[in-house]
Design a protein around this motif. Structure first.
Motif, PDB file in Angstrom:
ATOM      1  N   THR A  26       0.812  -1.216   0.000  1.00  0.00           N
ATOM      2  CA  THR A  26       0.000   0.000   0.000  1.00  0.00           C
ATOM      3  C   THR A  26       0.844   1.265   0.000  1.00  0.00           C
ATOM      4  N   LYS A  27       2.137   1.146   0.214  1.00  0.00           N
ATOM      5  CA  LYS A  27       3.002   2.321   0.261  1.00  0.00           C
ATOM      6  C   LYS A  27       3.233   2.869  -1.144  1.00  0.00           C
ATOM      7  N   MET A  28       3.342   4.199  -1.208  1.00  0.00           N
ATOM      8  CA  MET A  28       3.662   4.837  -2.487  1.00  0.00           C
ATOM      9  C   MET A  28       5.166   4.878  -2.656  1.00  0.00           C
ATOM     10  N   LYS A  29       5.601   4.891  -3.893  1.00  0.00           N
ATOM     11  CA  LYS A  29       7.023   5.025  -4.160  1.00  0.00           C
ATOM     12  C   LYS A  29       7.447   6.467  -3.910  1.00  0.00           C
ATOM     13  N   ILE A  30       8.646   6.631  -3.399  1.00  0.00           N
ATOM     14  CA  ILE A  30       9.183   7.960  -3.165  1.00  0.00           C
ATOM     15  C   ILE A  30       9.865   8.402  -4.459  1.00  0.00           C
ATOM     16  N   GLU A  31       9.172   9.249  -5.191  1.00  0.00           N
ATOM     17  CA  GLU A  31       9.695   9.705  -6.467  1.00  0.00           C
ATOM     18  C   GLU A  31       9.130  11.076  -6.789  1.00  0.00           C
ATOM     19  N   TRP A  32       9.598  11.651  -7.840  1.00  0.00           N
ATOM     20  CA  TRP A  32       9.158  12.972  -8.251  1.00  0.00           C
ATOM     21  C   TRP A  32       7.662  12.944  -8.554  1.00  0.00           C
ATOM     22  N   GLY A  33       6.956  13.909  -7.994  1.00  0.00           N
ATOM     23  CA  GLY A  33       5.524  13.996  -8.245  1.00  0.00           C
ATOM     24  C   GLY A  33       4.680  13.376  -7.153  1.00  0.00           C
ATOM     25  N   SER A  34       5.281  12.743  -6.169  1.00  0.00           N
ATOM     26  CA  SER A  34       4.491  12.147  -5.095  1.00  0.00           C
ATOM     27  C   SER A  34       4.589  12.955  -3.803  1.00  0.00           C
ATOM     28  N   GLN A  35       5.093  14.194  -3.905  1.00  0.00           N
ATOM     29  CA  GLN A  35       5.232  15.011  -2.714  1.00  0.00           C
ATOM     30  C   GLN A  35       3.877  15.551  -2.266  1.00  0.00           C
ATOM     31  N   ILE A  36       3.798  15.885  -0.990  1.00  0.00           N
ATOM     32  CA  ILE A  36       2.570  16.412  -0.414  1.00  0.00           C
ATOM     33  C   ILE A  36       2.487  17.920  -0.614  1.00  0.00           C
ATOM     34  N   ARG A  37       3.608  18.616  -0.399  1.00  0.00           N
ATOM     35  CA  ARG A  37       3.622  20.067  -0.495  1.00  0.00           C
ATOM     36  C   ARG A  37       4.752  20.562  -1.381  1.00  0.00           C
ATOM     37  N   SER A  38       4.523  21.718  -1.997  1.00  0.00           N
ATOM     38  CA  SER A  38       5.557  22.400  -2.762  1.00  0.00           C
ATOM     39  C   SER A  38       5.857  23.726  -2.088  1.00  0.00           C
ATOM     40  N   TYR A  39       7.138  24.050  -2.013  1.00  0.00           N
ATOM     41  CA  TYR A  39       7.592  25.304  -1.424  1.00  0.00           C
ATOM     42  C   TYR A  39       8.293  26.107  -2.510  1.00  0.00           C
ATOM     43  N   VAL A  40       7.839  27.346  -2.744  1.00  0.00           N
ATOM     44  CA  VAL A  40       8.450  28.227  -3.730  1.00  0.00           C
ATOM     45  C   VAL A  40       8.961  29.458  -2.990  1.00  0.00           C
ATOM     46  N   PHE A  41      10.263  29.712  -3.077  1.00  0.00           N
ATOM     47  CA  PHE A  41      10.862  30.847  -2.393  1.00  0.00           C
ATOM     48  C   PHE A  41      11.197  32.007  -3.328  1.00  0.00           C
ATOM     49  N   HIS A  42      11.369  31.700  -4.593  1.00  0.00           N
ATOM     50  CA  HIS A  42      11.759  32.754  -5.532  1.00  0.00           C
ATOM     51  C   HIS A  42      11.139  32.463  -6.887  1.00  0.00           C
ATOM     52  N   PRO A  43      10.585  33.298  -7.602  1.00  0.00           N
ATOM     53  CA  PRO A  43      10.500  34.747  -7.514  1.00  0.00           C
ATOM     54  C   PRO A  43       9.375  35.228  -6.610  1.00  0.00           C
ATOM     55  N   TYR A  44       8.512  34.363  -6.147  1.00  0.00           N
ATOM     56  CA  TYR A  44       7.432  34.735  -5.230  1.00  0.00           C
ATOM     57  C   TYR A  44       7.419  33.690  -4.120  1.00  0.00           C
ATOM     58  N   ASN A  45       6.727  33.964  -3.046  1.00  0.00           N
ATOM     59  CA  ASN A  45       6.644  33.032  -1.920  1.00  0.00           C
ATOM     60  C   ASN A  45       5.300  32.322  -1.937  1.00  0.00           C
ATOM     61  N   MET A  46       5.346  30.980  -1.878  1.00  0.00           N
ATOM     62  CA  MET A  46       4.112  30.214  -1.856  1.00  0.00           C
ATOM     63  C   MET A  46       4.396  28.817  -1.329  1.00  0.00           C
ATOM     64  N   VAL A  47       3.457  28.312  -0.539  1.00  0.00           N
ATOM     65  CA  VAL A  47       3.465  26.920  -0.113  1.00  0.00           C
ATOM     66  C   VAL A  47       2.118  26.354  -0.529  1.00  0.00           C
ATOM     67  N   LYS A  48       2.134  25.223  -1.234  1.00  0.00           N
ATOM     68  CA  LYS A  48       0.887  24.626  -1.726  1.00  0.00           C
ATOM     69  C   LYS A  48       0.822  23.169  -1.304  1.00  0.00           C
ATOM     70  N   ASP A  49      -0.328  22.779  -0.765  1.00  0.00           N
ATOM     71  CA  ASP A  49      -0.601  21.395  -0.406  1.00  0.00           C
ATOM     72  C   ASP A  49      -1.317  20.747  -1.586  1.00  0.00           C
ATOM     73  N   HIS A  50      -0.715  19.729  -2.173  1.00  0.00           N
ATOM     74  CA  HIS A  50      -1.273  19.119  -3.382  1.00  0.00           C
ATOM     75  C   HIS A  50      -2.455  18.204  -3.105  1.00  0.00           C
ATOM     76  N   ARG A  51      -2.628  17.778  -1.861  1.00  0.00           N
ATOM     77  CA  ARG A  51      -3.766  16.919  -1.534  1.00  0.00           C
ATOM     78  C   ARG A  51      -5.053  17.717  -1.459  1.00  0.00           C
ATOM     79  N   THR A  52      -4.971  18.955  -0.925  1.00  0.00           N
ATOM     80  CA  THR A  52      -6.166  19.757  -0.684  1.00  0.00           C
ATOM     81  C   THR A  52      -6.242  20.999  -1.557  1.00  0.00           C
ATOM     82  N   ASP A  53      -5.182  21.304  -2.280  1.00  0.00           N
ATOM     83  CA  ASP A  53      -5.052  22.523  -3.082  1.00  0.00           C
ATOM     84  C   ASP A  53      -5.070  23.787  -2.237  1.00  0.00           C
ATOM     85  N   TYR A  54      -4.818  23.657  -0.931  1.00  0.00           N
ATOM     86  CA  TYR A  54      -4.691  24.833  -0.065  1.00  0.00           C
ATOM     87  C   TYR A  54      -3.308  25.433  -0.289  1.00  0.00           C
TER      88      TYR A  54
END
Length: 79
Positions: A26-54
């Motif tokens: 039942t475990k997911m593979k740890i690979e690109w695209g399976s992350q829960i959140r994305s953090y963007v520091f430059h050119p703008y600041n944003m944190v996005k949760d991919h499960r909820t789109d918050y």
């Protein structure tokens, strides 16, 4: 009696192995695209949760450990 104990022990080991394999499948593979959140520091600041789109632009708050908004969004989406 020793043979009976050995067989019972072997059966229990096999049951535990089947449970472990079921859990592993039942475990997911740890690979690109399976992350829960994305953090963007430059050119703008944003944190996005991919499960909820918050998403939030208050990246300093998140990096300091305040993820309660993400937790609340996840709990609201799982209802």
């Amino acid at each position: 009696m020793k043979v009976l104990k050995a067989r019972l022990y072997q059966l229990e080991k096999e049951k535990e192995e089947k449970k472990r394999q079921k859990l592993e499948s039942t475990k997911m593979k740890i690979e690109w695209g399976s992350q829960i959140r994305s953090y963007v520091f430059h050119p703008y600041n944003m944190v996005k949760d991919h499960r909820t789109d918050y998403e939030t632009s208050n990246i300093d708050k998140v990096m300091d450990g305040d993820i309660s908004d993400f937790i609340n969004a996840y709990l609201a989406s799982s209802r």
